[in-house]
Enzyme design. Sequence first.
Site, PDB file in Angstrom:
ATOM      1  N   LYS A  36      31.004  28.929  49.588  1.00 49.67           N
ATOM      2  CA  LYS A  36      30.059  28.202  48.739  1.00 49.67           C
ATOM      3  C   LYS A  36      30.481  26.748  48.526  1.00 49.67           C
ATOM      4  CE  LYS A  36      32.020  29.646  44.266  1.00 49.67           C
ATOM      5  NZ  LYS A  36      32.375  28.344  43.717  1.00 49.67           N
ATOM      6  N   THR A  37      31.808  26.505  48.440  1.00 46.01           N
ATOM      7  CA  THR A  37      32.268  25.130  48.206  1.00 46.01           C
ATOM      8  C   THR A  37      31.914  24.244  49.398  1.00 46.01           C
ATOM      9  OG1 THR A  37      34.090  25.959  46.838  1.00 46.01           O
ATOM     10  CG2 THR A  37      34.254  23.693  47.626  1.00 46.01           C
ATOM     11  N   ASP A 236      27.600  24.708  40.117  1.00 43.87           N
ATOM     12  CA  ASP A 236      28.439  25.764  40.691  1.00 43.87           C
ATOM     13  C   ASP A 236      28.611  26.883  39.663  1.00 43.87           C
ATOM     14  OD1 ASP A 236      30.083  27.098  42.448  1.00 43.87           O
ATOM     15  OD2 ASP A 236      31.854  25.881  42.015  1.00 43.87           O
ATOM     16  N   GLU A 237      28.841  28.115  40.138  1.00 36.29           N
ATOM     17  CA  GLU A 237      29.074  29.274  39.256  1.00 36.29           C
ATOM     18  C   GLU A 237      27.965  29.403  38.213  1.00 36.29           C
ATOM     19  OE1 GLU A 237      31.232  31.260  40.146  1.00 36.29           O
ATOM     20  OE2 GLU A 237      33.026  30.276  40.942  1.00 36.29           O
ATOM     21  N   GLN A 267      29.422  38.545  40.295  1.00 33.39           N
ATOM     22  CA  GLN A 267      30.679  38.054  39.726  1.00 33.39           C
ATOM     23  C   GLN A 267      30.481  37.486  38.321  1.00 33.39           C
ATOM     24  OE1 GLN A 267      33.584  36.170  42.605  1.00 33.39           O
ATOM     25  NE2 GLN A 267      31.756  36.020  43.859  1.00 33.39           N
ATOM     26  N   ARG A 636      39.484  39.704  45.672  1.00 37.66           N
ATOM     27  CA  ARG A 636      40.533  38.683  45.694  1.00 37.66           C
ATOM     28  C   ARG A 636      41.460  38.895  46.889  1.00 37.66           C
ATOM     29  NH1 ARG A 636      37.763  35.528  43.949  1.00 37.66           N
ATOM     30  NH2 ARG A 636      36.277  37.223  44.072  1.00 37.66           N
TER      31      ARG A 636
END
Length: 701
Positions: A36-37, A236-237, A267, A636
């Site tokens: 995503k970044t 973002d997020e 998430q 993770r």
Amino acid sequence: MALPTLDLKKLNQEQKDAVLHGDGPLLILAGAGSGKTSTMTYRIAHLVAERGVSASNILGMSFTNKAARELKERVHSLISKTAGDAAAKGLLMSTFHSFCVRTLREFSTHLGFTKDFTILSPGDQSSIVRGILKNIKVDDRKFDPDWIIGQIGQAKNKLLRGEALDAYFESQFGPKVAYDMYPMVLASVYPRYQETLRAQNSMDFDDLIGNTVALLENNKEIRERLSQRYKHILIDEYQDTNPAQFRILEQLTCTHQNICVVGDDDQSIYAWRGADATHILEFKNHFPAAKTLVLHRNYRSTSEILHAANSIISKNTKRFPKSLTSVRGAGHPLHLIVLEDDRSEAEAIVRQIMDTVRDRGIPYKDMAILYRSNAQSRVFEEALRFEQIPYKLVGAMSFLDRKEIKDLLAYFRLILNPKDDSSFRRVVNWPARGIGKSTLEAMNTVALEEGVSLMEVCGKLPDDVAAKARSGLALFSAKISELRASLIASCPPDAPARQCITPVSQWAVHAFETLGFKKEIFDEEEDPVIAERRVESALEIANAIGMIPPDDVEGTGPFALLGAYLARLALEPREEKENKDRNDVTLMTLHSAKGLEFPVVFLVGLEDGFLPHQRTIDGAEDLSEERRLFYVGLTRAKDLLYLSRCAHRIRYGKPMPRNPSRFLTDLPEDLLVDLTSTHKDKADAELVLNLEAMKAALVRK
């Protein structure tokens, strides 16, 4: 020589579609590890380098300073390569809170604050609430000030007022008679707390958001000016936004609909601090013209790990249907270890860490132990220390929470804003000046009666103030005035604040020396080595003004620079700076682990009561967020994933039976390898060897 065009070859098709999307609202559903970044980075660079949007017309927001910095650095690099360095000038990438500070500094007078308002620390908030409780004759031993602050913060994040606020306070306790006083105390403290903050020209962390909402909603001209300034907004997020943050975004898009949000409803794990997953689930309702794109290719984990994660999260019903696929392909199965009790679990995990280092050559820093609650860390710390394995505990005492740091920052805040009574109380008698509790109470009475600050009371002290205290207050007031004057003299008031970085940094070191910090620290601390370390820490804060990024500073003169520096410290995550060269095993909660990745992950304590948490089970609440938390933990891991639980846990000296986490039953059995017997055999073998060694030692004696 012409600059190259933006190369999108590194992106997959879904990422390219997101980058090349035209105007209008866009929802990018970015699964864990889906890049995503990179997608956000390229989209912003595309807007500037290919579509000719001025960088100063773009606003990017995230939830951590680290994420905002990383995004800004990557965007700058891309834009510089394709459109030149000048094209990136004016780009604003920040957290929500940093954006709000910037906006409030610019327009604070519309809300009745000066531009030099201070941001309260948690300690300042607690001190204010304690004072209010005392004033309304309530025992702060029965009503925890920090808990009250948390409830006030939640109410602010929900933008509650009037009857809705009272109903919220009531709803936190239910019908239990023992809690009848809590809503009444909250309702009494809340307005007094806000009045105190306004009188001190201060805001707390949650006010930064709430006051920005008020500013935008009540001022059409400011709302439209900012909306036209930021013609493209990227968040973002997005699943972590709370109602107040959502309202800001609504106002910023009042003249256009160019909003791109990136997030993952799977998430969403921060409901406890106000995050509302419906914002991402109902994005198309809020922005009907929105296009939705899904990034489902995972570049982080093996297919086995993702298969397990997909199996878990698919049990949640209120979500966007999607499934992660691994770009990396097959790897190792998941490993399950069932141990007898707490200590056995910790020892087994540490043995596995040692085996992994020996057999696979994986360094400690590539491994993490993740748990649901901080209290679970203790036995793992003990086991790691016993084997002399280095580790770092995320969530330990903050650098900014050390006494000498808090004292120096309180002086800086008081010099910047003499109305800051919380900072006044903290440092008025440090170093000691003979100013006791009775003197402060007398001063407080005058301040309340006349509606002035404690600093102003120094010039109109009551007659019954003792001579020693009167002398000490005169010296203190003179010292603050002297340092304020020297700050004013350090840099011209009309100079761009960024030009004041060096002179204000030099002034801060001068203030540290003038205030006698070194002498006081050495007088307080018996160990000179520890004292020197404390002095170095405090000096580091003073020196750090010289390292503030120029882009973080707006306005003119030394006060704008000092205000920007203090705001930056208040908004930075409260943790030690990361040292990437250290070879430590990481211990952290699942909440803290979000956004991170490790080659080897140990998910421990997988029992009902831990995950899902007992509070959720007892409340008969929806378990969807707890399941999302497990999903975050699973995703993770990059290569190796170990799951552990105990059959019993020692409580008050007795073994108490434990049930496996109900989420474990959702994992496909063919993905799991049970290592329980292997670890039991190793533990038994070690016990035999230890007994034999003890016998041999006895024989020798």
